[in-house]
Design an enzyme around this catalytic site. Structure first.
Site, PDB file in Angstrom:
ATOM      1  N   GLY A  54       8.477   7.203  -0.413  1.00 53.34           N
ATOM      2  CA  GLY A  54       7.853   7.401   0.822  1.00 53.34           C
ATOM      3  C   GLY A  54       9.201   8.106   2.091  1.00 53.34           C
ATOM      4  O   GLY A  54       9.522   7.476   2.278  1.00 53.34           O
ATOM      5  N   GLN A  55       7.955   8.686   3.308  1.00 48.00           N
ATOM      6  CA  GLN A  55       8.842   9.109   4.356  1.00 48.00           C
ATOM      7  C   GLN A  55       9.302   7.650   5.709  1.00 48.00           C
ATOM      8  O   GLN A  55      10.255   7.983   5.663  1.00 48.00           O
ATOM      9  CB  GLN A  55       8.095   9.718   5.446  1.00 48.00           C
ATOM     10  CG  GLN A  55       8.743  10.886   6.438  1.00 48.00           C
ATOM     11  CD  GLN A  55       7.858  10.978   7.483  1.00 48.00           C
ATOM     12  OE1 GLN A  55       6.923  11.779   7.233  1.00 48.00           O
ATOM     13  NE2 GLN A  55       8.040  10.960   8.175  1.00 48.00           N
ATOM     14  N   HIS A  99       3.563   2.138  -1.248  1.00 48.82           N
ATOM     15  CA  HIS A  99       3.995   1.968  -3.091  1.00 48.82           C
ATOM     16  C   HIS A  99       2.911   2.579  -3.895  1.00 48.82           C
ATOM     17  O   HIS A  99       2.708   4.155  -4.915  1.00 48.82           O
ATOM     18  CB  HIS A  99       4.437   0.648  -3.784  1.00 48.82           C
ATOM     19  CG  HIS A  99       5.573   0.068  -3.264  1.00 48.82           C
ATOM     20  ND1 HIS A  99       5.780  -1.070  -2.396  1.00 48.82           N
ATOM     21  CD2 HIS A  99       6.848   0.646  -2.831  1.00 48.82           C
ATOM     22  CE1 HIS A  99       7.260  -1.209  -2.538  1.00 48.82           C
ATOM     23  NE2 HIS A  99       7.795  -0.085  -2.476  1.00 48.82           N
ATOM     24  N   VAL A 127       2.203   4.630   5.579  1.00 46.79           N
ATOM     25  CA  VAL A 127       1.658   4.640   5.107  1.00 46.79           C
ATOM     26  C   VAL A 127       1.700   1.970   6.388  1.00 46.79           C
ATOM     27  O   VAL A 127       2.471   1.855   6.303  1.00 46.79           O
ATOM     28  CB  VAL A 127       0.900   3.262   3.814  1.00 46.79           C
ATOM     29  CG1 VAL A 127      -0.357   2.400   4.414  1.00 46.79           C
ATOM     30  CG2 VAL A 127       0.726   5.033   2.840  1.00 46.79           C
ATOM     31  N   ASP A 159      11.337   5.766   4.558  1.00 42.67           N
ATOM     32  CA  ASP A 159      12.774   5.767   4.339  1.00 42.67           C
ATOM     33  C   ASP A 159      13.504   7.486   3.985  1.00 42.67           C
ATOM     34  O   ASP A 159      13.660   8.051   3.488  1.00 42.67           O
ATOM     35  CB  ASP A 159      13.624   5.163   3.355  1.00 42.67           C
ATOM     36  CG  ASP A 159      12.568   3.796   2.946  1.00 42.67           C
ATOM     37  OD1 ASP A 159      13.732   2.858   3.769  1.00 42.67           O
ATOM     38  OD2 ASP A 159      12.241   3.055   2.504  1.00 42.67           O
ATOM     39  N   GLU A 177       0.784  -1.411   0.052  1.00 42.11           N
ATOM     40  CA  GLU A 177      -0.257  -0.255  -0.040  1.00 42.11           C
ATOM     41  C   GLU A 177       0.900   1.593   0.245  1.00 42.11           C
ATOM     42  O   GLU A 177       0.341   1.997  -0.538  1.00 42.11           O
ATOM     43  CB  GLU A 177      -1.386  -0.328   1.536  1.00 42.11           C
ATOM     44  CG  GLU A 177      -2.257  -0.072   0.732  1.00 42.11           C
ATOM     45  CD  GLU A 177      -3.154   0.078   0.272  1.00 42.11           C
ATOM     46  OE1 GLU A 177      -2.890   1.802  -0.259  1.00 42.11           O
ATOM     47  OE2 GLU A 177      -3.474  -0.701  -1.295  1.00 42.11           O
TER      48      GLU A 177
END
Ligand code: PAF
Length: 280
Positions: A147-148, A37, A176, A150, A35
């Site tokens: 995505g945050q 990605h 997420v 990383d 989710e």
């Protein structure tokens, strides 16, 4: 959805989109999509004329003792997920095409790559920065989505685009999470049922750290200590770090004021998990 395996073909699609005035949103991934990605892909769809996603398990960002050979893969499932998230072009280059000879050209970013993940995984960010630059040269995106989860990778990529004047807007979207707070990650698939239950402690530890800061604690060491204590309430957790850092430099904070990021990395069995929380 069109699948592209070839670098030249990807470049000529990208050029033709640009020539016709279309904006390109790009989501680079290593596959085994979840989710997290898909949320990047959906956002890219809203903000761009064309969405390109890539799946490439990049060997240059794995250390010799790391999980390259067992990294989870599901090409068929990933294709279906990309199509359902609105991806127009799925770029699937092979390792032989990406690195036709042993790599000798690298992109390295100094400073923020010396700490945290960079200290524990030497060469990791050099591999990430190199492959992301190569992918940018192939996909020619206007916007790229990360995505945050990383957090340090996002900081490294932002710094790279600034430092190299790469004409790409870097967009970072929230992590997420599963219902119990565990950040979605392809590596969660390594966890057995018992480990999976215990893995929720990362988010609990971050929240415990955040709570102290919100309650007025201004001593970073107290927050680090609280996160460590919380992590160690679960058996079998080995802590790589539980840090309180400056979100821009990733350096450990000596006093708490302004923006703060809490970052955790642990090993649970044979799985390494990371997570973070921004405290604004
Ligand atoms: O975050 C990832 O999945 C990878 O590090 C990336 C950005 C696709 C580069 O290989």
């Amino acid at each position: 959805m069109k699948v592209i395996n070839n670098i030249r073909e990807m470049q000529s699609f990208a050029e033709s989109f640009r020539k016709s005035g279309k904006t390109i949103g790009f989501v680079p991934t290593m596959g085994f999509l979840h989710e997290g990605h898909l949320s990047l892909m959906r956002q890219a769809k809203k903000e761009n004329d064309v969405v390109v996603a890539s799946i490439f398990v990049n060997p240059t960002q794995f250390g010799p003792q790391e999980d390259l050979s067992r990294y989870p893969r599901d090409e068929e499932g990933d294709r279906a997920k990309c199509a359902s998230a609105g991806v127009d072009h799925l770029f699937l280059p092979t390792a032989a095409e990406m690195y036709p000879e042993p790599p000798s050209v690298f992109v390295s970013i100094e400073g923020i790559t010396d700490v945290l993940e960079g200290a524990i995984r030497p060469g990791h960010f050099r591999g990430v920065a190199t492959v992301v630059t190569k992918l940018f040269n192939m996909v020619k995106p206007h916007r790229a989505y990360f995505g945050q989860k990383d957090f340090q990778q996002c900081a490294v990529i932002r710094r790279m685009t600034r430092g190299l004047d790469q004409d790409v807007e870097v967009i970072v979207l929230p992590t997420v999470r599963e219902a119990d707070g565990l950040a979605m990650s392809s590596r969660n698939s390594y966890l057995d049922a018992n480990e999976r239950r215990r893995a929720a402690v990362l988010f609990r530890a971050l929240k415990a750290g955040e709570e102290l800061i919100r309650a007025g604690v201004r001593e970073p060491e107290q927050v680090r200590q609280k996160m460590r204590e919380t992590l160690l309430t679960e058996q079998g957790i080995e802590i790589d770090y539980a840090e309180v850092a400056d979100p821009d430099t990733l350096r450990p904070l000596e006093a708490l004021s302004g923006r703060i990021v809490l970052l955790i990395a642990v090993r649970l069995g044979t799985t390494r998990l990371i997570d973070n929380l921004l405290v604004l």
